[in-house]
Design a protein around this motif. Sequence first.
Motif, PDB file in Angstrom:
ATOM      1  N   ILE A   1     -17.216  -9.707   6.451  1.00 33.88           N
ATOM      2  CA  ILE A   1     -17.202  -9.745   7.916  1.00 33.88           C
ATOM      3  C   ILE A   1     -15.824 -10.175   8.419  1.00 33.88           C
ATOM      4  O   ILE A   1     -15.270  -9.580   9.360  1.00 33.88           O
ATOM      5  N   GLY A   2     -15.259 -11.217   7.787  1.00 36.26           N
ATOM      6  CA  GLY A   2     -13.938 -11.680   8.190  1.00 36.26           C
ATOM      7  C   GLY A   2     -12.861 -10.627   7.991  1.00 36.26           C
ATOM      8  O   GLY A   2     -11.978 -10.448   8.835  1.00 36.26           O
ATOM      9  N   SER A   3     -12.954  -9.896   6.872  1.00 37.23           N
ATOM     10  CA  SER A   3     -11.977  -8.841   6.608  1.00 37.23           C
ATOM     11  C   SER A   3     -12.096  -7.715   7.630  1.00 37.23           C
ATOM     12  O   SER A   3     -11.087  -7.196   8.116  1.00 37.23           O
ATOM     13  N   GLY A   4     -13.346  -7.353   7.952  1.00 34.91           N
ATOM     14  CA  GLY A   4     -13.556  -6.311   8.954  1.00 34.91           C
ATOM     15  C   GLY A   4     -13.005  -6.706  10.307  1.00 34.91           C
ATOM     16  O   GLY A   4     -12.366  -5.894  10.998  1.00 34.91           O
ATOM     17  N   MET A   5     -13.231  -7.962  10.693  1.00 33.89           N
ATOM     18  CA  MET A   5     -12.704  -8.451  11.974  1.00 33.89           C
ATOM     19  C   MET A   5     -11.179  -8.480  11.970  1.00 33.89           C
ATOM     20  O   MET A   5     -10.539  -8.111  12.962  1.00 33.89           O
ATOM     21  N   ALA A   6     -10.596  -8.919  10.850  1.00 30.23           N
ATOM     22  CA  ALA A   6      -9.140  -9.019  10.765  1.00 30.23           C
ATOM     23  C   ALA A   6      -8.488  -7.638  10.906  1.00 30.23           C
ATOM     24  O   ALA A   6      -7.507  -7.468  11.645  1.00 30.23           O
ATOM     25  N   VAL A   7      -9.046  -6.650  10.200  1.00 29.84           N
ATOM     26  CA  VAL A   7      -8.485  -5.298  10.294  1.00 29.84           C
ATOM     27  C   VAL A   7      -8.708  -4.737  11.688  1.00 29.84           C
ATOM     28  O   VAL A   7      -7.805  -4.112  12.271  1.00 29.84           O
ATOM     29  N   HIS A   8      -9.897  -4.963  12.227  1.00 34.43           N
ATOM     30  CA  HIS A   8     -10.233  -4.417  13.548  1.00 34.43           C
ATOM     31  C   HIS A   8      -9.288  -4.926  14.633  1.00 34.43           C
ATOM     32  O   HIS A   8      -8.827  -4.147  15.479  1.00 34.43           O
ATOM     33  N   PHE A   9      -8.999  -6.234  14.603  1.00 34.21           N
ATOM     34  CA  PHE A   9      -8.213  -6.824  15.682  1.00 34.21           C
ATOM     35  C   PHE A   9      -6.720  -6.922  15.383  1.00 34.21           C
ATOM     36  O   PHE A   9      -5.904  -6.897  16.315  1.00 34.21           O
ATOM     37  N   ALA A  10      -6.359  -7.042  14.098  1.00 34.19           N
ATOM     38  CA  ALA A  10      -4.955  -7.292  13.779  1.00 34.19           C
ATOM     39  C   ALA A  10      -4.266  -6.150  13.036  1.00 34.19           C
ATOM     40  O   ALA A  10      -3.032  -6.115  12.988  1.00 34.19           O
ATOM     41  N   ALA A  11      -5.024  -5.230  12.455  1.00 32.78           N
ATOM     42  CA  ALA A  11      -4.382  -4.196  11.650  1.00 32.78           C
ATOM     43  C   ALA A  11      -4.979  -2.812  11.917  1.00 32.78           C
ATOM     44  O   ALA A  11      -4.931  -1.941  11.045  1.00 32.78           O
ATOM     45  N   HIS A  12      -5.499  -2.617  13.113  1.00 36.44           N
ATOM     46  CA  HIS A  12      -6.112  -1.327  13.419  1.00 36.44           C
ATOM     47  C   HIS A  12      -5.098  -0.181  13.341  1.00 36.44           C
ATOM     48  O   HIS A  12      -5.388   0.880  12.771  1.00 36.44           O
ATOM     49  N   ASP A  13      -3.923  -0.404  13.903  1.00 33.54           N
ATOM     50  CA  ASP A  13      -2.914   0.654  13.954  1.00 33.54           C
ATOM     51  C   ASP A  13      -2.273   0.928  12.595  1.00 33.54           C
ATOM     52  O   ASP A  13      -1.532   1.916  12.455  1.00 33.54           O
ATOM     53  N   THR A  14      -2.522   0.062  11.626  1.00 28.46           N
ATOM     54  CA  THR A  14      -1.976   0.282  10.293  1.00 28.46           C
ATOM     55  C   THR A  14      -3.084   0.666   9.311  1.00 28.46           C
ATOM     56  O   THR A  14      -3.176   1.806   8.883  1.00 28.46           O
ATOM     57  N   TRP A  15      -3.966  -0.275   8.977  1.00 31.81           N
ATOM     58  CA  TRP A  15      -5.011  -0.013   7.989  1.00 31.81           C
ATOM     59  C   TRP A  15      -5.996   1.048   8.459  1.00 31.81           C
ATOM     60  O   TRP A  15      -6.247   2.029   7.759  1.00 31.81           O
ATOM     61  N   ASP A  16      -6.596   0.847   9.626  1.00 26.74           N
ATOM     62  CA  ASP A  16      -7.611   1.785  10.110  1.00 26.74           C
ATOM     63  C   ASP A  16      -7.064   3.199  10.263  1.00 26.74           C
ATOM     64  O   ASP A  16      -7.662   4.181   9.809  1.00 26.74           O
ATOM     65  N   VAL A  17      -5.930   3.293  10.920  1.00 26.08           N
ATOM     66  CA  VAL A  17      -5.350   4.612  11.171  1.00 26.08           C
ATOM     67  C   VAL A  17      -4.894   5.270   9.872  1.00 26.08           C
ATOM     68  O   VAL A  17      -5.077   6.485   9.673  1.00 26.08           O
ATOM     69  N   ALA A  18      -4.312   4.484   8.965  1.00 29.39           N
ATOM     70  CA  ALA A  18      -3.846   5.034   7.693  1.00 29.39           C
ATOM     71  C   ALA A  18      -5.007   5.587   6.872  1.00 29.39           C
ATOM     72  O   ALA A  18      -4.915   6.680   6.297  1.00 29.39           O
ATOM     73  N   VAL A  19      -6.096   4.841   6.818  1.00 28.78           N
ATOM     74  CA  VAL A  19      -7.273   5.304   6.072  1.00 28.78           C
ATOM     75  C   VAL A  19      -7.854   6.538   6.747  1.00 28.78           C
ATOM     76  O   VAL A  19      -8.233   7.511   6.076  1.00 28.78           O
ATOM     77  N   ARG A  20      -7.943   6.521   8.084  1.00 32.02           N
ATOM     78  CA  ARG A  20      -8.451   7.685   8.816  1.00 32.02           C
ATOM     79  C   ARG A  20      -7.619   8.940   8.513  1.00 32.02           C
ATOM     80  O   ARG A  20      -8.161  10.027   8.264  1.00 32.02           O
ATOM     81  N   ASP A  21      -6.294   8.786   8.499  1.00 30.29           N
ATOM     82  CA  ASP A  21      -5.412   9.925   8.245  1.00 30.29           C
ATOM     83  C   ASP A  21      -5.600  10.455   6.818  1.00 30.29           C
ATOM     84  O   ASP A  21      -5.577  11.678   6.588  1.00 30.29           O
ATOM     85  N   LYS A  22      -5.759   9.564   5.858  1.00 27.94           N
ATOM     86  CA  LYS A  22      -5.964   9.989   4.475  1.00 27.94           C
ATOM     87  C   LYS A  22      -7.294  10.729   4.329  1.00 27.94           C
ATOM     88  O   LYS A  22      -7.380  11.751   3.627  1.00 27.94           O
ATOM     89  N   MET A  23      -8.343  10.214   4.996  1.00 29.34           N
ATOM     90  CA  MET A  23      -9.648  10.871   4.944  1.00 29.34           C
ATOM     91  C   MET A  23      -9.580  12.264   5.579  1.00 29.34           C
ATOM     92  O   MET A  23     -10.193  13.214   5.081  1.00 29.34           O
ATOM     93  N   ARG A  24      -8.847  12.403   6.650  1.00 31.38           N
ATOM     94  CA  ARG A  24      -8.670  13.716   7.282  1.00 31.38           C
ATOM     95  C   ARG A  24      -7.974  14.681   6.330  1.00 31.38           C
ATOM     96  O   ARG A  24      -8.329  15.865   6.245  1.00 31.38           O
ATOM     97  N   GLU A  25      -6.996  14.159   5.615  1.00 29.41           N
ATOM     98  CA  GLU A  25      -6.259  14.993   4.651  1.00 29.41           C
ATOM     99  C   GLU A  25      -7.206  15.513   3.568  1.00 29.41           C
ATOM    100  O   GLU A  25      -7.124  16.675   3.148  1.00 29.41           O
ATOM    101  N   TRP A  26      -8.093  14.640   3.089  1.00 27.21           N
ATOM    102  CA  TRP A  26      -9.027  15.031   2.033  1.00 27.21           C
ATOM    103  C   TRP A  26     -10.127  15.963   2.536  1.00 27.21           C
ATOM    104  O   TRP A  26     -10.589  16.838   1.809  1.00 27.21           O
ATOM    105  N   SER A  27     -10.573  15.758   3.773  1.00 25.28           N
ATOM    106  CA  SER A  27     -11.743  16.488   4.253  1.00 25.28           C
ATOM    107  C   SER A  27     -11.422  17.792   4.979  1.00 25.28           C
ATOM    108  O   SER A  27     -12.315  18.613   5.202  1.00 25.28           O
ATOM    109  N   THR A  28     -10.177  17.989   5.343  1.00 25.72           N
ATOM    110  CA  THR A  28      -9.805  19.199   6.077  1.00 25.72           C
ATOM    111  C   THR A  28     -10.139  20.458   5.269  1.00 25.72           C
ATOM    112  O   THR A  28      -9.752  20.588   4.109  1.00 25.72           O
ATOM    113  N   GLY A  29     -10.883  21.349   5.899  1.00 28.16           N
ATOM    114  CA  GLY A  29     -11.259  22.591   5.247  1.00 28.16           C
ATOM    115  C   GLY A  29     -12.465  22.482   4.328  1.00 28.16           C
ATOM    116  O   GLY A  29     -12.906  23.481   3.763  1.00 28.16           O
TER     117      GLY A  29
END
Length: 250
Positions: A47-75
Amino acid sequence: MGNFRPIGIAFILLLLTPGVASAQYRAHNDSIPAFNVTQLIAPTVLIGSGMAVHFAAHDTWDVAVRDKMREWSTGKPDYTFDNYLQYSTLVINLGLGFTGVRTEHCFLDRAISTVLTVASCEVIGEISKEVFKTLRPSGGDYRSFPSGHTIFAFAGAELVRKEYGWGWGAGAYGIAATVAFMRMYRNWHWFSDVLFGAGIGVLSANIGCWLLEPTKNLFGIRIPEKLQFGVAPSYDPYSGAVGAAFALKF
């Protein structure tokens, strides 16, 4: 999160799988104590890790993971099995004892703790979604944080671990991790959503176990220590009728 029909369907199918099932469980005095402060470590970290990423590292961790998942799932095809897999760990917790695997509690105890766990998942998950109102990575709505699928999957995995040990629990956690991965792969959730959801799931499983004995005492539920029961499905090839025999020994 409010549709539990897949749970009932999957559980019925699981009941019909073994030829003759007999539930065995340890005596109550040998059971794990209801509450231990160490049980809070894993959910607190998640829970603490999720909160930390959500509030302090969204533009880095969240977005980076989202971009990698898009790369894998495209097509790739849009796999939807996670919509059903989320409930599988809860079903395993309820039904594995019917196959002869030794359990900590009888079926009725497992059913009560599962109901309490699911209720905790619903309440905590829905309140969190309303409080945080986070936009999904797909932009669909503002119910992204936390991941409800991940909550249910990890809640069931923790119940399996507590009930059957790490041998079965590791497999259940593998299923839960797959659900979490698929929620990100399908662009439904951020990395922080599944971290927080996993923690809420583990916490909810513990809440279900903590409230088991108080709930039984509240409603006056008493279960014989030597209770055993079995289910044997049957099929009549002439009429096509499907049935089942139920045996209870106490």
